[in-house]
Design an enzyme around this catalytic site. Sequence first.
Site, mmCIF file in Angstrom:
data_model
loop_
_atom_site.group_PDB
_atom_site.id
_atom_site.type_symbol
_atom_site.label_atom_id
_atom_site.label_comp_id
_atom_site.label_asym_id
_atom_site.label_seq_id
_atom_site.Cartn_x
_atom_site.Cartn_y
_atom_site.Cartn_z
ATOM 1 N N ARG B 32 0.821 -1.207 0.000
ATOM 2 C CA ARG B 32 0.000 0.000 0.000
ATOM 3 C C ARG B 32 0.858 1.262 0.000
ATOM 4 O O ARG B 32 0.442 2.292 -0.516
ATOM 5 C CB ARG B 32 -0.887 0.025 1.234
ATOM 6 N N ASP B 141 -14.231 11.898 8.706
ATOM 7 C CA ASP B 141 -13.234 10.885 8.392
ATOM 8 C C ASP B 141 -11.843 11.511 8.482
ATOM 9 O O ASP B 141 -11.694 12.731 8.334
ATOM 10 C CB ASP B 141 -13.444 10.319 6.984
HETATM 11 C C1 LIG Z 1 -13.886 0.704 6.215
HETATM 12 S S1 LIG Z 1 -14.277 2.399 6.331
HETATM 13 C C2 LIG Z 1 -15.877 2.306 7.086
HETATM 14 C C3 LIG Z 1 -16.900 3.159 6.417
HETATM 15 C C4 LIG Z 1 -18.306 3.067 6.972
HETATM 16 N N1 LIG Z 1 -18.370 3.452 8.367
HETATM 17 C C5 LIG Z 1 -18.874 1.671 6.775
HETATM 18 O O1 LIG Z 1 -18.975 0.912 7.748
HETATM 19 O O2 LIG Z 1 -19.223 1.319 5.646
HETATM 20 C C6 LIG Z 1 -13.221 2.953 7.638
HETATM 21 C C7 LIG Z 1 -12.970 4.441 7.617
HETATM 22 O O3 LIG Z 1 -12.414 4.830 8.885
HETATM 23 C C8 LIG Z 1 -11.515 5.892 8.665
HETATM 24 N N2 LIG Z 1 -10.590 6.034 9.816
HETATM 25 C C9 LIG Z 1 -9.605 5.205 10.184
HETATM 26 N N3 LIG Z 1 -8.934 5.694 11.242
HETATM 27 C C10 LIG Z 1 -9.507 6.863 11.576
HETATM 28 C C11 LIG Z 1 -9.253 7.848 12.584
HETATM 29 N N4 LIG Z 1 -8.258 7.711 13.467
HETATM 30 N N5 LIG Z 1 -10.050 8.929 12.619
HETATM 31 C C12 LIG Z 1 -11.069 9.064 11.724
HETATM 32 N N6 LIG Z 1 -11.340 8.178 10.763
HETATM 33 C C13 LIG Z 1 -10.578 7.084 10.665
HETATM 34 C C14 LIG Z 1 -10.838 5.502 7.366
HETATM 35 O O4 LIG Z 1 -10.289 6.624 6.703
HETATM 36 C C15 LIG Z 1 -11.966 4.850 6.582
HETATM 37 O O5 LIG Z 1 -12.550 5.742 5.673
#
Ligand SMILES: C[S@@+](CC[C@H](N)C(=O)[O-])C[C@H]1O[C@@H](n2cnc3c(N)ncnc32)[C@H](O)[C@@H]1O
Lengths: 658, 280
Positions: B32, B141
């Site tokens: 990645r 996000d």
């Molecule tokens: C797999 S997606 C989930 C999206 C949605 N909640 C769903 O369940 O379909 C995870 C998201 O969490 C965000 N994320 C990860 N670590 C984070 C952090 N420390 N603060 C805010 N967002 C975060 C990532 O950028 C990503 O877009």
Amino acid sequence: MTTDVPTLQEEERYRAVLGLDPAGAGTLESLISALHDESWRVRRAAAEAARRLPAPGEVALRLVSVLGERGETGARNAAAEALVGLGDVALGPLIRLLGHSDPDQRKFAADILGQLGRRGAENALIQALADPDLNVRVSAVEAVGRVGSEVGARALERLLKEEEPLLRLAVLEALTQLQWPPPLPVVVPLLAEGRLRRSAYRVLGLIPQVAATELISRGLGSELRSVREAALGALGTQASVADTPLRAEIDAQARTSLKRLPNAMEFVSQAFEAEDYYVRAGALVAAGALREPTLAVLVAEAAREDRLLREVIRTLSRLGAEAGRELLGRMAELSLPARAAAAQALLEMVDPSYVPALSALLEWAEDDLRAVAVKALGRTQSPDAVAPLVALLDEPALAGAAVRALGVLSGGCREAVIKALEAVMEQRPVPAAVAAYAHAGGTAALPTLRRLARDADPLLRAAALDAAVDVDPAVGLELARGALVDEAAPVRASGARVVGRVGDASAGSLLRRALQDEDIAVRLAAVEALGEIGAAERATDLEAMVRHPDGALAGRAVRALARMGTIRPEVLRQAARHSDAEVVKAALQAGAVSAEGVALAVEMLGHPGWDVRATAARVLGDAGGRESLEAVQAALASEQDALARRALSDAVERLSRR
Amino acid sequence: MSAEEFRLLRDHVYAHCGILIREDMKFVMERRLWPRLEALGLPNFAAYHRFLRYDTRRNAELDSAVEALTTHETYFFREPVQLKAFTEEVLPLLQQRNAGTRRLRIWSAGCSTGEEAYTIAMLLKESRLFEGWEVEIYGTDISRRVLTTARKAEYGPSSLRATPPEMLSRYFISLGASKVRVRDDIRAWVSFGHLNLLDAESCLLVPRADVVFCRNVMIYFDVPARQRVLQVFSDKLVPGGYLMLGHSENLLNLGAAFELVHLRGDLVYRKPELSWKVER
Ligand SMILES: C[S@@+](CC[C@H](N)C(=O)[O-])C[C@H]1O[C@@H](n2cnc3c(N)ncnc32)[C@H](O)[C@@H]1O
């Protein structure tokens, strides 16, 4: 509606637990009684609070006594949880509990020790493997599987000869967890036992031998679905531990067995839906062995499990160009991880017919996917790829990738690339286009580069300079002199970098001003450049910079001095006191050639950063004498970090041979 | 990537945003991040680590690294069982509770490209319980890039793979070529912002919410990081507010700040009320 709404009293009890004063008299007993509360929230809060009490040794003893209260399941579980939370202090009391007369207590002790996961419990748990009570033995087996070393694994292996199937099942699982397969002849009879089969196959997969592969392949051809699936799991396991030659063998054997299977395709497709991660891993190996392009989408979707990414890419690449076209056509429907894996694999399969689909991908995909598309376009070696790549040169996120792709492309269709870039130079040059043009055009590009080095846009001036030095070092150096007095910082930084790349030691004086530049990027470039060209007369300037609070400057100054071979002991010590660990590491590496450096490394074995300790260990392994051995051994004895431990034990071994 | 480079990068990312990359995921990290090295023209991961620590562009690059390391996979109507329970059991309760203020606030934390936030808005519309209310749905996000997509509200087949056909026709406008856009009345309820859940300061900006959705985000976090984030949620939820986690996530071993509520259709978490009215 059936909601578990806490009652008022429960809430009060819960808050009372949260409000307890850890240092107060009688708090321990209040917590113990809260562990017996009917509400799990209260029990959980009490278990949490227990770890914050002073005198944790006493707490541990008291908790162990709760474990003995038969009939109080909730309290016992909460006490167990609290003991795990206590960590090391719980070890002694729990080990003693393994000798209790009540088997129920002994089983509890083993379970909790397993959860604690401390190596210090291993011997006691190994003894418990011989407990008269079967339940205790099973718990001990599981616990050894969590904490065990080789000694534990060997002890477990011996239990495979026991009669009791439950015990043997637990042993197989524990050995898998420890990644310690027993010898092949011990495993073979277990494959025939219904209840043990899945675990036995899993363990078989851990054996990186052709003989194991043969057994697995036989399983793949079985009439029984459960056997086939277990074998597939083994295939997945084995592929993940195999080296390259064995891997080829695995693929060949799997192919032969699967071809004999009438519904291989159906079986493999279904296996992609399996819960078991290893079965899915096996499905990937099988799909690759079958070389069936229609499986491409299923294979790509397996990448939703991150750990399978490597295998997914490998498998897709084996499915061939037809699979590639299938994937490219269905990109928009794939899940995100599948898309990323597919894109990566496409790079291996690319041919000129991919250009339209790749260009379409550039229109809608995410940046990382687009970056792959850009790379793939370069590999198509098709003149049709030139225009979409040139169009990306002013997109910051992809410009670098586009420059490289154009470079690759100009191997096959240089004329088309140059023509397109010349047009850009005429109309609206951007820094990335300048780089690409210099790369493709060579010396023919020099007049344009000289002109751009005087452009009104500082970014273009810097880009022209960076590009010119690639084409002709002498021109680069000449332009760099002007750049060092440019009014724009990016141009001055670029000038300093160019001096570093093509100057000689005499160019040190050119960099004097840059070293004091108001812009930190220029200073960084100048420090780096001095190291490159080895201008020893500027050493004092660099020494001053070692004290700079900015770790980037200080670290680079240390490295530059080391490259010149003129780092003095005081400077070394100063660097080692820097608050930034990277500077300390740079000092250690720089000092490796001197006695002072070795002494410093011994001191740094006690540094709080694992990476610093590891670096110190490596320096001592390389440069220390036998007199450092004792210090390194002592450090190893108390080291907790795995990487630092490895560096330390390497150093012990090397120093012992001196 | 050497084991050491892996660990240094991992520690750095962890300190920034709580995302923990397991030891056996080294390969994934390598895959990645490699495009980042290429984009920056760096020769190896040691250089990349130095870049992340010292380069003048390090903050932007750290964002890109985190971006590359997290999976943004999401789609409309993900985890339908939970959404059904939310619609049929939680929403009516919220309507009763907030009838006085006629205001509803929902936070989609870790919203990725916005599908979850819009899904929630569509479910609210579907329920017809909140007509004329002041409804606000915040999507946040850590990745700025996903937020650009979220604001645009244009989606393709991958995002729509679990969308019921009737919802598709009711709440989306077709843009041709298998692209759709979320209808404006849905978009009007949703706003997006950039926020690192592990950065307490930036979380101050989020208003109090009746429900927090944080699904498939904490899977990346280890226990201490989860605890920190749960504290944020507990602070931001009104008493009695709901926390909706992903299907495979639970709060075991995470202390008692939330209680488990057994709905008919699903299990959800709730921040305890200050005083308890026992329900029917
Ligand atoms: C797999 S997606 C989930 C999206 C949605 N909640 C769903 O369940 O379909 C995870 C998201 O969490 C965000 N994320 C990860 N670590 C984070 C952090 N420390 N603060 C805010 N967002 C975060 C990532 O950028 C990503 O877009």
